[in-house]
Motif scaffolding. Sequence first.
Motif, PDB file in Angstrom:
ATOM      1  N   LEU A  66       0.830  -1.216   0.000  1.00 13.67           N
ATOM      2  CA  LEU A  66       0.000   0.000   0.000  1.00 13.67           C
ATOM      3  C   LEU A  66       0.862   1.262   0.000  1.00 13.67           C
ATOM      4  O   LEU A  66       0.382   2.340  -0.336  1.00 13.67           O
ATOM      5  CB  LEU A  66      -0.943   0.022   1.210  1.00 13.67           C
ATOM      6  N   SER A  67       2.123   1.131   0.375  1.00 13.37           N
ATOM      7  CA  SER A  67       3.028   2.283   0.405  1.00 13.37           C
ATOM      8  C   SER A  67       3.800   2.467  -0.899  1.00 13.37           C
ATOM      9  O   SER A  67       4.600   3.379  -1.030  1.00 13.37           O
ATOM     10  CB  SER A  67       4.031   2.140   1.550  1.00 13.37           C
ATOM     11  N   GLU A  68       3.563   1.584  -1.856  1.00 10.05           N
ATOM     12  CA  GLU A  68       4.268   1.663  -3.139  1.00 10.05           C
ATOM     13  C   GLU A  68       3.826   2.897  -3.924  1.00 10.05           C
ATOM     14  O   GLU A  68       2.695   3.356  -3.797  1.00 10.05           O
ATOM     15  CB  GLU A  68       3.973   0.410  -3.986  1.00 10.05           C
ATOM     16  N   GLU A  69       4.720   3.395  -4.757  1.00  9.84           N
ATOM     17  CA  GLU A  69       4.358   4.506  -5.638  1.00  9.84           C
ATOM     18  C   GLU A  69       3.599   4.015  -6.858  1.00  9.84           C
ATOM     19  O   GLU A  69       2.864   4.770  -7.491  1.00  9.84           O
ATOM     20  CB  GLU A  69       5.618   5.268  -6.072  1.00  9.84           C
ATOM     21  N   ASN A  70       3.759   2.743  -7.197  1.00 11.46           N
ATOM     22  CA  ASN A  70       3.081   2.137  -8.339  1.00 11.46           C
ATOM     23  C   ASN A  70       1.594   1.956  -7.995  1.00 11.46           C
ATOM     24  O   ASN A  70       1.233   1.123  -7.172  1.00 11.46           O
ATOM     25  CB  ASN A  70       3.752   0.790  -8.649  1.00 11.46           C
ATOM     26  N   THR A  72      -0.815   0.629  -9.567  1.00 10.83           N
ATOM     27  CA  THR A  72      -1.382  -0.685  -9.876  1.00 10.83           C
ATOM     28  C   THR A  72      -1.108  -1.666  -8.736  1.00 10.83           C
ATOM     29  O   THR A  72      -1.988  -2.449  -8.359  1.00 10.83           O
ATOM     30  CB  THR A  72      -0.813  -1.216 -11.209  1.00 10.83           C
ATOM     31  N   LEU A  73       0.094  -1.616  -8.167  1.00 12.44           N
ATOM     32  CA  LEU A  73       0.386  -2.472  -7.014  1.00 12.44           C
ATOM     33  C   LEU A  73      -0.517  -2.122  -5.837  1.00 12.44           C
ATOM     34  O   LEU A  73      -1.037  -3.009  -5.153  1.00 12.44           O
ATOM     35  CB  LEU A  73       1.866  -2.331  -6.598  1.00 12.44           C
ATOM     36  N   VAL A  74      -0.725  -0.819  -5.621  1.00 10.76           N
ATOM     37  CA  VAL A  74      -1.602  -0.388  -4.526  1.00 10.76           C
ATOM     38  C   VAL A  74      -3.018  -0.913  -4.763  1.00 10.76           C
ATOM     39  O   VAL A  74      -3.672  -1.428  -3.843  1.00 10.76           O
ATOM     40  CB  VAL A  74      -1.595   1.159  -4.396  1.00 10.76           C
ATOM     41  N   LYS A  75      -3.493  -0.813  -6.003  1.00  8.28           N
ATOM     42  CA  LYS A  75      -4.853  -1.270  -6.326  1.00  8.28           C
ATOM     43  C   LYS A  75      -5.026  -2.758  -6.030  1.00  8.28           C
ATOM     44  O   LYS A  75      -6.016  -3.171  -5.427  1.00  8.28           O
ATOM     45  CB  LYS A  75      -5.159  -0.983  -7.798  1.00  8.28           C
ATOM     46  N   LEU A 107      -7.871   6.283   0.348  1.00  5.26           N
ATOM     47  CA  LEU A 107      -9.070   7.063   0.022  1.00  5.26           C
ATOM     48  C   LEU A 107      -8.736   8.242  -0.891  1.00  5.26           C
ATOM     49  O   LEU A 107      -9.603   8.760  -1.581  1.00  5.26           O
ATOM     50  CB  LEU A 107      -9.753   7.575   1.298  1.00  5.26           C
ATOM     51  N   SER A 108      -7.481   8.665  -0.897  1.00  5.60           N
ATOM     52  CA  SER A 108      -7.097   9.802  -1.733  1.00  5.60           C
ATOM     53  C   SER A 108      -6.465   9.361  -3.054  1.00  5.60           C
ATOM     54  O   SER A 108      -5.928  10.181  -3.788  1.00  5.60           O
ATOM     55  CB  SER A 108      -6.141  10.722  -0.970  1.00  5.60           C
ATOM     56  N   SER A 109      -6.541   8.073  -3.362  1.00  2.00           N
ATOM     57  CA  SER A 109      -5.976   7.582  -4.618  1.00  2.00           C
ATOM     58  C   SER A 109      -6.725   8.155  -5.820  1.00  2.00           C
ATOM     59  O   SER A 109      -7.950   8.334  -5.775  1.00  2.00           O
ATOM     60  CB  SER A 109      -6.067   6.052  -4.660  1.00  2.00           C
ATOM     61  N   PRO A 110      -6.018   8.418  -6.919  1.00  2.00           N
ATOM     62  CA  PRO A 110      -6.701   8.845  -8.135  1.00  2.00           C
ATOM     63  C   PRO A 110      -7.408   7.681  -8.836  1.00  2.00           C
ATOM     64  O   PRO A 110      -8.208   7.885  -9.742  1.00  2.00           O
ATOM     65  CB  PRO A 110      -5.566   9.397  -9.014  1.00  2.00           C
ATOM     66  N   ASP A 111      -7.123   6.440  -8.395  1.00  2.00           N
ATOM     67  CA  ASP A 111      -7.717   5.264  -9.032  1.00  2.00           C
ATOM     68  C   ASP A 111      -9.036   4.897  -8.367  1.00  2.00           C
ATOM     69  O   ASP A 111      -9.100   4.644  -7.163  1.00  2.00           O
ATOM     70  CB  ASP A 111      -6.749   4.078  -8.960  1.00  2.00           C
ATOM     71  N   GLU A 112     -10.074   4.847  -9.173  1.00  2.00           N
ATOM     72  CA  GLU A 112     -11.427   4.591  -8.678  1.00  2.00           C
ATOM     73  C   GLU A 112     -11.555   3.238  -7.967  1.00  2.00           C
ATOM     74  O   GLU A 112     -12.141   3.142  -6.887  1.00  2.00           O
ATOM     75  CB  GLU A 112     -12.358   4.637  -9.890  1.00  2.00           C
TER      76      GLU A 112
END
Length: 199
Positions: A66-70, A72-75, A107-112
């Motif tokens: 969850l701390s990754e900058e990627n 897609t990995l966070v998703k 919650l602040s991710s740009p990915d829906e």
Amino acid sequence: MAQKPKVDPHVGRLGYLQALVTEFQETESQDAKQQVLANLANFAYDPSNYQYLRQLQVLDLFLDSLSEENETLVKFAIGGLCNLCPDKANKEHILQAGGLSLITNCLSSPDEETVLSAVTTLIYLSSSGAGSHPELTSLPVVQCMLRFSISANTRLRNLAQIFLEDFCSPSLVAEAQSQQAHSALGIPLPKTKLVPQQP
């Protein structure tokens, strides 16, 4: 196109999952990491895998990711945690490992999809009796849910309304609404994809 993980199909479920975890830890390729994390998130959907995933410390792997900058990995990581959350032991592990702040950051991710998984995960975590974890309904989280509750995205709007109605007292919601006008929180709404919604 990412290659399929290099795993012997005859090693059994635990061995297969172990091979995925090992590949994730050893590969230098971001594509391979994404593919493996997506596979682990899919395995997390099946309750018969919960014990193996705990044994292999996949919950911690998801939390770390969850701390990754990627993005897609966070998703995939938040999707995996969301899939694991219906289980009481998994919920406890996530809460005790300090996962709440990592999840609320999503919650602040740009990915829906990341945001949808984060809200759903918070709902699952809250349903375990949130009294011992007041940060689940901290003012910034409630303010964020208020903003999501007026989103154009129906799924996000509905999830936020469930969170507000089922886990937040009316006085807490009123306090969040009154402070929202003065808050500098500014969590942006996720970018909605310009893809027609499936019926």
